[in-house]
Design a protein around this motif. Structure first.
Motif, PDB file in Angstrom:
ATOM      1  N   GLN A 105      23.371  12.029 -26.248  1.00 43.77           N
ATOM      2  CA  GLN A 105      22.455  12.994 -25.643  1.00 43.77           C
ATOM      3  C   GLN A 105      21.006  12.511 -25.742  1.00 43.77           C
ATOM      4  O   GLN A 105      20.214  12.677 -24.805  1.00 43.77           O
ATOM      5  CB  GLN A 105      22.601  14.364 -26.320  1.00 43.77           C
ATOM      6  CG  GLN A 105      23.888  15.065 -26.007  1.00 43.77           C
ATOM      7  CD  GLN A 105      23.997  15.438 -24.543  1.00 43.77           C
ATOM      8  OE1 GLN A 105      23.011  15.731 -23.881  1.00 43.77           O
ATOM      9  NE2 GLN A 105      25.216  15.395 -24.031  1.00 43.77           N
ATOM     10  N   ILE A 108      20.471   9.917 -23.125  1.00 43.62           N
ATOM     11  CA  ILE A 108      20.370  10.544 -21.803  1.00 43.62           C
ATOM     12  C   ILE A 108      18.976  11.132 -21.618  1.00 43.62           C
ATOM     13  O   ILE A 108      18.349  10.967 -20.559  1.00 43.62           O
ATOM     14  CB  ILE A 108      21.469  11.608 -21.625  1.00 43.62           C
ATOM     15  CG1 ILE A 108      22.832  10.930 -21.529  1.00 43.62           C
ATOM     16  CG2 ILE A 108      21.199  12.468 -20.394  1.00 43.62           C
ATOM     17  CD1 ILE A 108      24.003  11.895 -21.560  1.00 43.62           C
ATOM     18  N   ARG A 109      18.454  11.807 -22.639  1.00 42.62           N
ATOM     19  CA  ARG A 109      17.100  12.367 -22.547  1.00 42.62           C
ATOM     20  C   ARG A 109      16.065  11.263 -22.342  1.00 42.62           C
ATOM     21  O   ARG A 109      15.143  11.397 -21.539  1.00 42.62           O
ATOM     22  CB  ARG A 109      16.772  13.169 -23.807  1.00 42.62           C
ATOM     23  CG  ARG A 109      17.313  14.559 -23.782  1.00 42.62           C
ATOM     24  CD  ARG A 109      16.787  15.392 -24.953  1.00 42.62           C
ATOM     25  NE  ARG A 109      17.888  16.167 -25.480  1.00 42.62           N
ATOM     26  CZ  ARG A 109      18.595  15.893 -26.564  1.00 42.62           C
ATOM     27  NH1 ARG A 109      18.283  14.873 -27.311  1.00 42.62           N
ATOM     28  NH2 ARG A 109      19.604  16.643 -26.925  1.00 42.62           N
ATOM     29  N   ARG A 112      16.293   9.941 -18.764  1.00 45.58           N
ATOM     30  CA  ARG A 112      15.700  10.885 -17.801  1.00 45.58           C
ATOM     31  C   ARG A 112      14.182  10.844 -17.868  1.00 45.58           C
ATOM     32  O   ARG A 112      13.492  10.880 -16.838  1.00 45.58           O
ATOM     33  CB  ARG A 112      16.202  12.299 -18.077  1.00 45.58           C
ATOM     34  CG  ARG A 112      17.596  12.527 -17.589  1.00 45.58           C
ATOM     35  CD  ARG A 112      18.012  13.958 -17.798  1.00 45.58           C
ATOM     36  NE  ARG A 112      19.348  14.159 -17.262  1.00 45.58           N
ATOM     37  CZ  ARG A 112      20.082  15.217 -17.486  1.00 45.58           C
ATOM     38  NH1 ARG A 112      19.621  16.192 -18.248  1.00 45.58           N
ATOM     39  NH2 ARG A 112      21.279  15.324 -16.959  1.00 45.58           N
ATOM     40  N   ALA A 113      13.651  10.788 -19.087  1.00 45.99           N
ATOM     41  CA  ALA A 113      12.191  10.713 -19.236  1.00 45.99           C
ATOM     42  C   ALA A 113      11.662   9.428 -18.607  1.00 45.99           C
ATOM     43  O   ALA A 113      10.616   9.436 -17.940  1.00 45.99           O
ATOM     44  CB  ALA A 113      11.813  10.794 -20.710  1.00 45.99           C
ATOM     45  N   ASP A 114      12.366   8.340 -18.790  1.00 44.48           N
ATOM     46  CA  ASP A 114      11.946   7.068 -18.203  1.00 44.48           C
ATOM     47  C   ASP A 114      11.989   7.126 -16.680  1.00 44.48           C
ATOM     48  O   ASP A 114      11.077   6.641 -16.007  1.00 44.48           O
ATOM     49  CB  ASP A 114      12.839   5.938 -18.726  1.00 44.48           C
ATOM     50  CG  ASP A 114      12.392   4.576 -18.235  1.00 44.48           C
ATOM     51  OD1 ASP A 114      11.190   4.272 -18.360  1.00 44.48           O
ATOM     52  OD2 ASP A 114      13.263   3.831 -17.714  1.00 44.48           O
ATOM     53  N   LEU A 115      13.025   7.739 -16.133  1.00 39.76           N
ATOM     54  CA  LEU A 115      13.122   7.851 -14.674  1.00 39.76           C
ATOM     55  C   LEU A 115      12.033   8.775 -14.117  1.00 39.76           C
ATOM     56  O   LEU A 115      11.476   8.506 -13.046  1.00 39.76           O
ATOM     57  CB  LEU A 115      14.515   8.357 -14.282  1.00 39.76           C
ATOM     58  CG  LEU A 115      15.647   7.357 -14.480  1.00 39.76           C
ATOM     59  CD1 LEU A 115      16.994   8.013 -14.209  1.00 39.76           C
ATOM     60  CD2 LEU A 115      15.465   6.139 -13.592  1.00 39.76           C
ATOM     61  N   ARG A 116      11.729   9.863 -14.824  1.00 42.59           N
ATOM     62  CA  ARG A 116      10.639  10.751 -14.386  1.00 42.59           C
ATOM     63  C   ARG A 116       9.301  10.012 -14.417  1.00 42.59           C
ATOM     64  O   ARG A 116       8.476  10.190 -13.517  1.00 42.59           O
ATOM     65  CB  ARG A 116      10.578  11.988 -15.268  1.00 42.59           C
ATOM     66  CG  ARG A 116      11.540  13.044 -14.861  1.00 42.59           C
ATOM     67  CD  ARG A 116      11.259  14.370 -15.592  1.00 42.59           C
ATOM     68  NE  ARG A 116      12.528  15.040 -15.810  1.00 42.59           N
ATOM     69  CZ  ARG A 116      13.150  15.172 -16.954  1.00 42.59           C
ATOM     70  NH1 ARG A 116      12.608  14.708 -18.050  1.00 42.59           N
ATOM     71  NH2 ARG A 116      14.306  15.784 -17.032  1.00 42.59           N
ATOM     72  N   ARG A 121      12.802  11.997  -9.152  1.00 45.25           N
ATOM     73  CA  ARG A 121      13.040  13.402  -9.486  1.00 45.25           C
ATOM     74  C   ARG A 121      14.535  13.612  -9.749  1.00 45.25           C
ATOM     75  O   ARG A 121      15.380  13.186  -8.971  1.00 45.25           O
ATOM     76  CB  ARG A 121      12.614  14.304  -8.334  1.00 45.25           C
ATOM     77  CG  ARG A 121      11.145  14.425  -8.215  1.00 45.25           C
ATOM     78  CD  ARG A 121      10.847  15.438  -7.165  1.00 45.25           C
ATOM     79  NE  ARG A 121       9.449  15.772  -7.200  1.00 45.25           N
ATOM     80  CZ  ARG A 121       8.949  16.769  -6.516  1.00 45.25           C
ATOM     81  NH1 ARG A 121       9.719  17.505  -5.754  1.00 45.25           N
ATOM     82  NH2 ARG A 121       7.682  17.018  -6.587  1.00 45.25           N
ATOM     83  N   LEU A 122      14.819  14.349 -10.805  1.00 46.79           N
ATOM     84  CA  LEU A 122      16.211  14.655 -11.134  1.00 46.79           C
ATOM     85  C   LEU A 122      16.498  16.105 -10.965  1.00 46.79           C
ATOM     86  O   LEU A 122      15.794  16.977 -11.260  1.00 46.79           O
ATOM     87  CB  LEU A 122      16.536  14.242 -12.578  1.00 46.79           C
ATOM     88  CG  LEU A 122      16.427  12.762 -12.860  1.00 46.79           C
ATOM     89  CD1 LEU A 122      16.656  12.470 -14.332  1.00 46.79           C
ATOM     90  CD2 LEU A 122      17.454  12.001 -12.047  1.00 46.79           C
TER      91      LEU A 122
END
Length: 122
Positions: A105, A108-109, A112-116, A121-122
């Motif tokens: 988890q 995954i967080r 997601r933070a890296d992609l943002r 956008r997720l």
């Protein structure tokens, strides 16, 4: 060369120990578990066929023959029941890995933070 044993190999609950002077088998020459099962099934199947499909003069008594003919079906059903029970038991006693789940988890967080941060956008 295997050490001599007073019992036939198929009656031993474990394989006999190799003698210290023998050379180990190469991985290609060693029989796999599948090969062992297939050889055992072939041996049992041929013994069943010899008894169940014997010529008329050599047939076993009628009660034994009546029990012998459906034996493969009974064994197949018993094997299926055993397999289902084993899978069910293993699923019921499956260990949860809470530390690994928490670590996953967190990964995954972080992803997601890296992609943002990169503008997705997720």
């Amino acid at each position: 060369r295997l050490s001599p044993s007073p019992f036939p190999l198929f009656l031993l609950p474990f394989p006999p120990l190799p003698s210290p002077l023998s050379h180990p088998l190469s991985p290609q020459a060693a029989m796999t578990k599948l090969g062992q099962w297939l050889c055992g099934l072939a041996l049992l199947g041929s013994a069943w066929a010899a008894l169940a499909l014997a010529p008329p003069g050599l047939q076993p008594p009628a009660p034994l023959r009546q029990a012998l003919l459906p034996l493969p079906v009974y064994l197949l059903v018993a094997f299926g029941c055993y397999s289902l029970a084993t899978v069910g038991y293993r699923l019921a006693t499956f260990n949860d890995c809470e530390e690994a789940a928490a670590e996953l988890q967190e990964h995954i967080r972080a992803a997601r933070a890296d992609l943002r941060r990169r503008g997705l956008r997720l």
